[in-house]
Design an enzyme around this catalytic site. Sequence first.
Site, mmCIF file in Angstrom:
data_model
loop_
_atom_site.group_PDB
_atom_site.id
_atom_site.type_symbol
_atom_site.label_atom_id
_atom_site.label_comp_id
_atom_site.label_asym_id
_atom_site.label_seq_id
_atom_site.Cartn_x
_atom_site.Cartn_y
_atom_site.Cartn_z
ATOM 1 C CG HIS A 55 -2.019 -1.151 0.895
ATOM 2 N ND1 HIS A 55 -3.012 -1.146 1.920
ATOM 3 C CD2 HIS A 55 -2.298 -2.109 0.122
ATOM 4 C CE1 HIS A 55 -3.981 -1.943 1.588
ATOM 5 N NE2 HIS A 55 -3.492 -2.677 0.545
ATOM 6 C CD GLU A 57 -1.000 4.025 4.149
ATOM 7 O OE1 GLU A 57 -2.090 4.067 4.886
ATOM 8 O OE2 GLU A 57 -0.832 3.335 3.220
ATOM 9 C CB CYS A 83 -5.678 -0.826 6.087
ATOM 10 S SG CYS A 83 -4.123 -1.518 5.690
ATOM 11 C CD1 TRP A 178 -14.451 5.156 -38.569
ATOM 12 C CD2 TRP A 178 -14.820 4.765 -36.598
ATOM 13 N NE1 TRP A 178 -13.964 4.020 -38.245
ATOM 14 C CE2 TRP A 178 -14.273 3.561 -36.963
ATOM 15 C CE3 TRP A 178 -15.382 4.647 -35.374
ATOM 16 C CZ2 TRP A 178 -14.022 2.404 -36.345
ATOM 17 C CZ3 TRP A 178 -15.197 3.629 -34.282
ATOM 18 C CH2 TRP A 178 -14.725 2.454 -34.960
ATOM 19 C CB THR A 204 -24.974 -1.050 -29.050
ATOM 20 O OG1 THR A 204 -25.600 0.096 -28.719
ATOM 21 C CG2 THR A 204 -23.473 -0.933 -29.198
ATOM 22 N NE ARG A 215 -9.738 -2.844 -31.606
ATOM 23 C CZ ARG A 215 -11.087 -2.723 -31.046
ATOM 24 N NH1 ARG A 215 -11.504 -3.566 -30.057
ATOM 25 N NH2 ARG A 215 -12.041 -1.708 -31.567
#
Length: 379
Positions: A55, A57, A83, A178, A204, A215
Amino acid sequence: MENDTNRDRTWMLRAISIARRGEGMVEPNPMVGCVLVKDNKAIGEGWHETFGQAHAEVNAIADARSNNHSTQGCTAYVSLEPCCHTGKTPPCVDALISAKVARVVIPLSDPNPSVAGKGIEKLRAAGIEVTESACQPEALALLAPFLKVTQKGKPWIIAKWAMTVDGKIATASGDSEWISNPSSREKVHLLRSRVDAIMVGSATARADNPKLTVRLAGMEHQKLASNRTPLRIVFDSKASVAVVSDLVQSAKDTPTLIAVGPQADQKQVQRFVDHGVEVWQSSELSRHRRLLALLIDLANRSITNILVEGGGGMLGLFHDLGEIDEVHAFVAPKLLGGFQARTPVTGLDRNHIADCSELDLVSAQRLDHDVYMILRRKC
């Protein structure tokens, strides 16, 4: 006191800034950054770099020691409460106590029930001063996806679309290739590379036959740096996606989930399964309730953020539920017009402008001749 407050703000903003380097790499954990400061100079910095590894720290302490700095008596600026439990890594509070820091500054406590103030208590019990609430609004913005999953049990939803300047995403016949330029499309793949899942509606999937993969130049045959591949999701009530589609045909290589309703053709469902698709089926007749149940299930599976790429009906469902948290809109300098041309978001009609969802503009960027806007739901 004012100088101390300004100093705390400066270093906390730095911790928040470096925390963002973990975006797309640490989920379902939160992005966290840490800066160790002594005599108003940074002696060590670190962030949570990869899920399951050290983490922020611990990385900051290691950075300080690698440069021969003593951490004793320093102040640790951490963008979330450290934590105090053992998970994939040891407790960060123990690392801070062992490093003999004198003070820890945080913006807010961790809502994770395993922490939830216990880290603060342990630090104070060890004689370490803890200052709370520094740069809390900025930290809340950083941690918003993690907080939504933790507190509401649903993933952070990012809506994406490319549209003409008059707000059209496709012609009446469905042609959309496009609208945006190559620079915008490259940004989309960068966005895909940092999310846990990518979702489209069945219309879609049928019209565009998308791959929904990342990609990027030089990465065509590689896994992402985080060693994770986004889950591809199709919300397909009647199991109408063709078995010969790219999504189904590549399901054994790229994780794919098709969410179907109670009226789905079971023979088609079995064909999906035979091709390696995970089929999620709900008995809910309501598409809205079915989508909500799916989101809750995905959150339980540690899906933190979902990129929803359309179409208008799919995004309309999310809008109806009030679940669009962030928008990435690519606006092309083109006029399409037409009564039947398609728009980014449909769903239920609203009678008053006052019923609009309010968004904050986070950023606007020119990509060649396109404009790329990022917006977030107002808090």
